[in-house]
Design an enzyme around this catalytic site. Structure first.
Site, mmCIF file in Angstrom:
data_model
loop_
_atom_site.group_PDB
_atom_site.id
_atom_site.type_symbol
_atom_site.label_atom_id
_atom_site.label_comp_id
_atom_site.label_asym_id
_atom_site.label_seq_id
_atom_site.Cartn_x
_atom_site.Cartn_y
_atom_site.Cartn_z
ATOM 1 N N PRO A 81 0.836 -1.205 0.000
ATOM 2 C CG PRO A 81 0.094 -0.962 2.187
ATOM 3 C CD PRO A 81 0.801 -1.915 1.290
ATOM 4 C CB SER A 108 8.669 2.482 9.223
ATOM 5 O OG SER A 108 7.992 1.649 10.138
ATOM 6 C CE LYS A 109 5.070 0.949 2.291
ATOM 7 N NZ LYS A 109 4.709 0.170 1.137
ATOM 8 N NE ARG A 110 8.792 -2.493 9.861
ATOM 9 C CZ ARG A 110 9.309 -2.187 8.681
ATOM 10 N NH1 ARG A 110 8.825 -2.728 7.587
ATOM 11 N NH2 ARG A 110 10.310 -1.333 8.576
ATOM 12 C CG ASP A 111 6.551 3.677 12.876
ATOM 13 O OD1 ASP A 111 6.988 2.812 13.643
ATOM 14 O OD2 ASP A 111 7.268 4.504 12.304
#
Ligand code: GLU
Length: 505
Positions: free
Chosen positions: A16, A262-265
């Site tokens: 995404p 980041s994307k994971r945050d």
């Protein structure tokens, strides 16, 4: 600006679109529109190992939701089609050949296992292996091998990659619109793979060839691509292409101000990092600004301020104002801290500026979900009274359900504090007074109740607080007589009666 402005947003469909990616798209869009230029969407999908199903559609839908309308590109077509790199395979081969012929690139036959071994060996000696001007002559490539040996391997279809031959020890002086002069000595660069054994170019080559062929005037992209700028400049030179101008946007930092967002945050830190909700092919769901109830205008306004500022106090900018005010010169070098609270604030500001009609239309489906069907004109009146208290359209229910539903429970704390011995008698009298009011407007009902309070010197607190409790079930809500006007006489009297029956101390 003499050259026609043509900029591109060039995401890879590897997942995404992160909000940093949307910010890159936004700055490209603003720059294009400001200079009557063209905003292009190119999909960079040459790395097939990282391809993620659904990512391209997600990117297109995100840009649409944000109002970043693409002039040319995937989904739109255009003079320079195709805009998806996997459909441009044949185009790149010619340029790879050209670079090999001019001596700017070479065949490398090293197997992945051989390279791993070299990496491990270097690591065990505390070093880092690099395929570069210092090591290339000892490796398995067309520079180290004789022409006959190379031709033989090619004839035998031995798998190879093509690497770009970085010129030795040259001081490269480059310009970045945001960062100014950037200097790099080429002896610090490695010989990147530009063409892979699967017959596809790598990002670097495809990107340069396409930017050239698509007549891109300015490359506006994230700071993470700054280390690639020297290689790109060298590729332009080797191919005899005129290089575009570069602008590398500052990183977006975590709310704590340190480290890249980041994307994971995202959901881990309690806010979305994606414009739209994303369901991964494995079924994992990540939240999106759209589904969380943000207006795209608010999301965009917030993003514009991540790295850019207008140089004035003004914070609210619609797209047109952003276009007019935007300049790359006002984009900073320093990382921009993302602030989820400020993002909510933006949403609240935009919610406030919506007309009652717009909000009523957005609120109607939420009411329907709560099994309430009400006239639009009534919903408009209600939202007009409570919109100041809402950050999201979804908050409207919490702020106004009592306009549509008779409370069934009464807040215990308020009862304890406000419902006194003599309250039932007083509230009963308020009911009687209200019953006599003909024009049941906010003003008239207020005048009637206040006149009685004043005449009997009862004080407002002992009447208004329990009356509110009786009508809405607690100590919340907008001006009480506005509520009375909207729910009307019958409902007001019914609620008073019900409260008198139900509230027991
Ligand atoms: N495909 C690259 C990305 O995913 C584009 C970088 C660039 O704009 O040159 O970000």
């Amino acid at each position: 600006m003499t050259k026609k402005v043509r900029v591109r947003f060039a995401p890879s469909p590897t997942g995404p679109l992160h909000m940093g990616g949307v910010r890159t798209a936004l700055f490209n869009y603003l720059f294009a529109k400001k200079h009557n230029g063209v905003f292009i969407l190119r999909i960079e999908d040459t790395d097939q190992t990282r391809y993620v199903e659904g990512a391209e559609d997600y990117i297109i839908e995100s840009l649409k939701w944000c109002g970043l309308n693409v002039d040319e590109g995937v989904g739109m077509g255009g003079e320079f089609a195709p805009y998806r790199q996997s459909e441009r395979k044949d185009i790149y081969i010619k340029y790879v050949k050209q670079l090999i012929d001019s001596g700017d690139a070479y065949y490398a036959f090293d197997t992945p296992e051989e390279l791993d071994e070299l990496r491990n060996k270097a690591e065990s000696e505390g070093k880092i292996f690099a395929y570069d001007q210092h090591s290339r002559s000892q490796l398995n490539n067309s520079i180290a091998l004789s022409k006959e040996e190379t031709d033989k391997k090619l004839a035998e279809n031995i798998p190879y990659v093509v690497r770009f031959k970085i010129p030795e020890n040259e001081e490269l002086v480059m310009n970045d619109i945001i960062r100014g002069v950037v200097k790099v000595n080429t002896s610090t660069l490695d010989d990147k793979v530009i063409f892979k054994s699967d017959g596809l170019p790598t990002y670097h080559l495809a990107n340069i060839v396409d930017d050239h062929l698509m007549e891109i005037s300015h490359v506006i992209r994230g700071e993470e691509w700054l280390p690639s700028m020297p290689l790109h400049i060298l590729l332009y030179r080797a191919l005899n292409f005129e290089a575009p101008e570069f602008a590398h946007l500052p990183l977006i930092l975590k709310p704590v101000g340190k480290g890249k967002l980041s994307k994971r945050d995202g959901d881990k830190l309690g806010f979305p990092v994606f414009p739209l909700e994303w369901k991964s092919p494995e079924g994992e769901i990540s939240s999106g600004y759209r589904e969380e109830g943000y207006f795209p205008e608010a999301f965009i306004n917030m993003l514009a301020f991540l790295g850019w500022n207008p140089g004035t106090e003004q914070e609210i900018f619609n797209m047109e104002e952003l276009i007019n005010s935007f300049s790359l010169e006002r984009v900073g070098k320093a990382g921009a801290r993302f602030d989820p609270e400020k993002t909510k604030w933006y949403n609240q500001q935009y919610l406030k500026t919506k007309t009652d009609n717009e909000l009523a239309l957005l609120y109607k489906p939420i009411l329907e979900k709560n099994e309430i069907s009400a006239e639009l004109s009534l919903i408009e009146k209600v939202v007009g009274l409570v919109k100041e208290r809402a950050t999201f359209v979804n908050d409207l229910w919490e702020q106004s359900w009592f306009f549509f539903k008779t409370p069934e429970e009464y807040d215990e704390k308020t009862i304890k504090k406000r419902w006194k011995e003599n309250t039932p008698e007083l509230i009963n009298t308020v009911g009687e007074i209200l019953e006599t009011v003909k024009d049941f407007s906010s003003i008239e009902t207020e005048n009637a109740v206040k006149a009685w309070i004043e005449k009997n010197e009862l004080g407002f607190g002992p009447i208004m607080n329990p009356l509110r409790l009786a009508l809405v079930g607690g100590s919340f809500g907008p001006h009480l007589f506005d509520i009375i006007e909207i729910i009307g006489k019958d409902e007001t009297l019914k609620r008073i009666k019900l409260a008198l029956e139900k509230i027991k101390k």
